[in-house]
Design a protein around this motif. Structure first.
Motif, PDB file in Angstrom:
ATOM      1  N   VAL A  68      -9.455  -6.892  -5.020  1.00 40.76           N
ATOM      2  CA  VAL A  68      -8.376  -6.240  -4.278  1.00 40.76           C
ATOM      3  C   VAL A  68      -8.906  -5.573  -3.013  1.00 40.76           C
ATOM      4  CG1 VAL A  68      -6.708  -4.329  -4.350  1.00 40.76           C
ATOM      5  CG2 VAL A  68      -6.905  -5.893  -6.289  1.00 40.76           C
ATOM      6  N   LEU A  69     -10.003  -4.851  -3.151  1.00 45.68           N
ATOM      7  CA  LEU A  69     -10.563  -4.151  -1.987  1.00 45.68           C
ATOM      8  C   LEU A  69     -11.016  -5.134  -0.915  1.00 45.68           C
ATOM      9  CD1 LEU A  69     -12.669  -1.289  -3.655  1.00 45.68           C
ATOM     10  CD2 LEU A  69     -10.397  -1.155  -2.605  1.00 45.68           C
ATOM     11  N   ALA A  70     -11.506  -6.272  -1.341  1.00 44.65           N
ATOM     12  CA  ALA A  70     -11.981  -7.267  -0.375  1.00 44.65           C
ATOM     13  C   ALA A  70     -10.811  -7.885   0.396  1.00 44.65           C
ATOM     14  CB  ALA A  70     -12.760  -8.353  -1.102  1.00 44.65           C
ATOM     15  N   LYS A  71      -9.668  -7.979  -0.261  1.00 45.63           N
ATOM     16  CA  LYS A  71      -8.549  -8.692   0.357  1.00 45.63           C
ATOM     17  C   LYS A  71      -7.541  -7.765   1.032  1.00 45.63           C
ATOM     18  CE  LYS A  71      -5.093 -12.240  -0.542  1.00 45.63           C
ATOM     19  NZ  LYS A  71      -4.621 -13.287  -1.490  1.00 45.63           N
ATOM     20  N   TYR A  72      -7.297  -6.588   0.446  1.00 43.74           N
ATOM     21  CA  TYR A  72      -6.240  -5.713   0.956  1.00 43.74           C
ATOM     22  C   TYR A  72      -6.854  -4.434   1.519  1.00 43.74           C
ATOM     23  CZ  TYR A  72      -3.173  -8.777  -1.662  1.00 43.74           C
ATOM     24  OH  TYR A  72      -2.513  -9.878  -2.150  1.00 43.74           O
ATOM     25  N   LYS A  73      -6.606  -4.164   2.784  1.00 39.91           N
ATOM     26  CA  LYS A  73      -7.193  -2.978   3.412  1.00 39.91           C
ATOM     27  C   LYS A  73      -6.118  -2.163   4.081  1.00 39.91           C
ATOM     28  CE  LYS A  73     -11.516  -5.339   4.191  1.00 39.91           C
ATOM     29  NZ  LYS A  73     -12.452  -5.910   5.156  1.00 39.91           N
ATOM     30  N   ILE A 118      10.110  -5.086   0.331  1.00 41.25           N
ATOM     31  CA  ILE A 118      10.104  -3.625   0.478  1.00 41.25           C
ATOM     32  C   ILE A 118       9.676  -3.276   1.896  1.00 41.25           C
ATOM     33  CG2 ILE A 118       9.118  -1.473  -0.370  1.00 41.25           C
ATOM     34  CD1 ILE A 118       8.587  -2.853  -3.041  1.00 41.25           C
ATOM     35  N   ASP A 119      10.442  -2.404   2.527  1.00 40.35           N
ATOM     36  CA  ASP A 119      10.181  -2.056   3.925  1.00 40.35           C
ATOM     37  C   ASP A 119       9.103  -0.990   4.042  1.00 40.35           C
ATOM     38  OD1 ASP A 119      13.717  -2.253   4.639  1.00 40.35           O
ATOM     39  OD2 ASP A 119      12.147  -3.781   4.917  1.00 40.35           O
ATOM     40  N   VAL A 120       8.255  -1.136   5.061  1.00 40.01           N
ATOM     41  CA  VAL A 120       7.290  -0.095   5.386  1.00 40.01           C
ATOM     42  C   VAL A 120       8.066   1.152   5.814  1.00 40.01           C
ATOM     43  CG1 VAL A 120       5.452   0.588   6.958  1.00 40.01           C
ATOM     44  CG2 VAL A 120       5.534  -1.745   6.066  1.00 40.01           C
ATOM     45  N   LEU A 172       0.886  -1.161   0.000  1.00 40.81           N
ATOM     46  CA  LEU A 172       0.000   0.000   0.000  1.00 40.81           C
ATOM     47  C   LEU A 172       0.926   1.213   0.000  1.00 40.81           C
ATOM     48  CD1 LEU A 172      -2.870   1.269   0.324  1.00 40.81           C
ATOM     49  CD2 LEU A 172      -2.417   1.296   2.799  1.00 40.81           C
ATOM     50  N   ALA A 173       0.721   2.104  -0.964  1.00 45.27           N
ATOM     51  CA  ALA A 173       1.655   3.221  -1.130  1.00 45.27           C
ATOM     52  C   ALA A 173       0.914   4.505  -1.450  1.00 45.27           C
ATOM     53  CB  ALA A 173       2.629   2.896  -2.261  1.00 45.27           C
ATOM     54  N   LEU A 202       3.377   2.434   2.790  1.00 47.13           N
ATOM     55  CA  LEU A 202       2.580   2.522   4.016  1.00 47.13           C
ATOM     56  C   LEU A 202       2.383   1.145   4.660  1.00 47.13           C
ATOM     57  CD1 LEU A 202      -0.158   4.972   2.676  1.00 47.13           C
ATOM     58  CD2 LEU A 202       1.944   5.530   3.927  1.00 47.13           C
ATOM     59  N   LYS A 203       2.221   0.136   3.797  1.00 48.34           N
ATOM     60  CA  LYS A 203       2.058  -1.230   4.284  1.00 48.34           C
ATOM     61  C   LYS A 203       2.728  -2.154   3.278  1.00 48.34           C
ATOM     62  CE  LYS A 203      -2.404  -0.851   6.687  1.00 48.34           C
ATOM     63  NZ  LYS A 203      -3.792  -1.372   6.766  1.00 48.34           N
ATOM     64  N   ALA A 204       3.136  -3.321   3.766  1.00 43.23           N
ATOM     65  CA  ALA A 204       3.732  -4.313   2.877  1.00 43.23           C
ATOM     66  C   ALA A 204       3.040  -5.647   3.117  1.00 43.23           C
ATOM     67  CB  ALA A 204       5.221  -4.433   3.124  1.00 43.23           C
TER      68      ALA A 204
END
Lengths: 192, 214
Positions: free
Chosen positions: B209-214, B115-117, B77-78, B108-110
């Protein structure tokens, strides 16, 4: 009631007969081409250039084969001559490996150097670009790479994409056509 | 029998007319007819007058989120930092033969990968402004903006530090824009998340994507 039954039966029969042609259609003749492109006088003997990237990434065989395949189409005035330099060439070949996630693209340019994004103008130059990393990432075989090369060069003749399940090198995706197919040949014979 | 034949003929005429209409519709959706720009710039102001030119490429069309995930080295998440540069591919003699953009994002999230947060990375984006009010892109890709937050499916490159977005428009989803893309307007609306032809496919993938990644 009997009449309604007859109408329904006849409609169903006609649907069965007509529907297959509704689902898809091969693009033929003028429908297979963008309105923009090189003049026929250019395509008759197109000056081409291969960037060193073509050889360094191992695509020389496929680019040469693609040119030979198109030039070999009977009753179509298509030919190529190697001018050996970028500036004088009308069709230029490149291979990249660091960028966006596509297998190949064709960028056409007008005489003032502008990218003809809507494929509606007369072209002065065209860049045929293959993406080696994309093909590696997606396990493209030699045949797939060959198809991609001939597909992208086909765009330089203004050929548009054909859609599945049409048999054509102008279909997108991981396919195994390595020569212009009958539809491609007839379209190019019509155009050139 | 005579009446049955009459019915068949009438039905055939009606269906054939419909078929021709459908064929014409599928043909007319394939290319656009807008004017060509004449100047390359790295930055531009996006507004409703921005012309959109979507060019075609040979690429993989993904049927499911799982296929995209499989092809991604990293899933993050970027947010776009606002830093973007025009990237030009040049010959040894200095001639430009292709362009895209390189954009900087904060992580923001990984969800997958190395890749590091909190880190900052760069990604290629298959779009650029050919002049201030004309946006050129591959296959309907729209550039990230500073208001959005994006789930990105990324491939790393051995050739350099810049990441590649998997499947172009198929590897970037703005989680702050939950509404579906409208196929009636998206090709001419620069505010639309996706500018291309495969609207149903994009909307379906985005829902996954929206259902799985928040």
């Amino acid at each position: 009631m009997k009449k309604i039954k007859q109408v329904v039966i006849s409609f169903v029969l006609m649907t069965i007969l007509v529907l297959p042609t509704v689902v898809y259609a091969d693009y033929e003749d003028e429908h297979a081409f963008w309105t923009g492109g090189f003049p026929a006088s250019v395509i008759k003997l197109a000056d081409y250039y291969e960037d060193p990237s073509v050889a360094s990434f191992g695509y020389s065989y496929w680019t040469a084969n693609a040119r030979a395949d198109y030039a070999g189409i009977s009753n179509a005035n298509i030919g190529f001559t190697n001018v050996g330099n970028y500036a004088d060439a009308e069709i230029r070949f490149f291979v990249v490996s660091y960028g966006d996630d596509y297998g190949g693209i064709m960028n056409p340019y007008t005489s003032n150097g502008t990218l003809d994004v809507f494929m509606t103008n007369t072209w002065a130059k065209a860049h045929v670009i293959m993406n080696d990393k994309f093909m590696d990432d997606n396990n493209f075989t030699s045949t797939n790479r060959h198809k991609t090369t001939i597909h992208e060069l086909g765009h330089a003749f203004s050929m548009r994409h054909q859609v599945s399940p049409t048999i054509s090198v102008m279909r997108q995706g991981l396919l195994n056509y390595t020569d212009p197919q009958p539809l491609d040949i007839s379209n190019l014979q019509w155009k050139y | 029998m005579k009446k049955l034949l009459q019915s068949i003929i009438i039905s055939g005429v009606l269906l054939s007319t419909t078929a021709c209409g459908l064929e014409q519709d599928s043909f007319s959706n394939d290319t656009t007819t807008k004017k060509v720009a004449s100047q390359i710039v790295a930055d531009a102001t996006v507004n409703q007058k921005t012309k959109i030119a979507s060019m075609h490429a040979d690429f993989i069309i993904y049927d499911s989120l799982s296929e995209i995930e499989k092809n991604a080295d990293s899933i993050v998440l970027a947010e776009f930092t606002g830093q973007r540069q025009l990237n030009e591919y040049k010959t040894a003699e200095g001639y430009t033969f292709h362009q895209n953009s390189i954009s900087t994002v904060n992580i923001l999230k990984a969800f997958k990968g190395e890749i590091d947060v909190g880190s900052t990375i760069q990604t290629f984006e298959p779009g650029f402004f050919q002049k201030e009010d004309e946006y050129v892109n591959l296959e309907g890709y729209n550039l990230m903006n500073e208001a959005g937050k994006y789930i990105l499916f990324l491939k790393k490159n051995e050739a350099g530090p810049v990441f590649t977005i998997v499947g172009m428009y198929q590897g970037k989803y703005d989680v702050t824009a939950p509404n579906q893309v409208d196929a009636q307007v998206n090709k001419t609306d620069i505010e639309s998340e996706y500018l291309g032809e495969n609207v149903d496919q994009f909307n379906k993938l985005k829902q996954e994507v929206l259902a799985k990644y928040k």
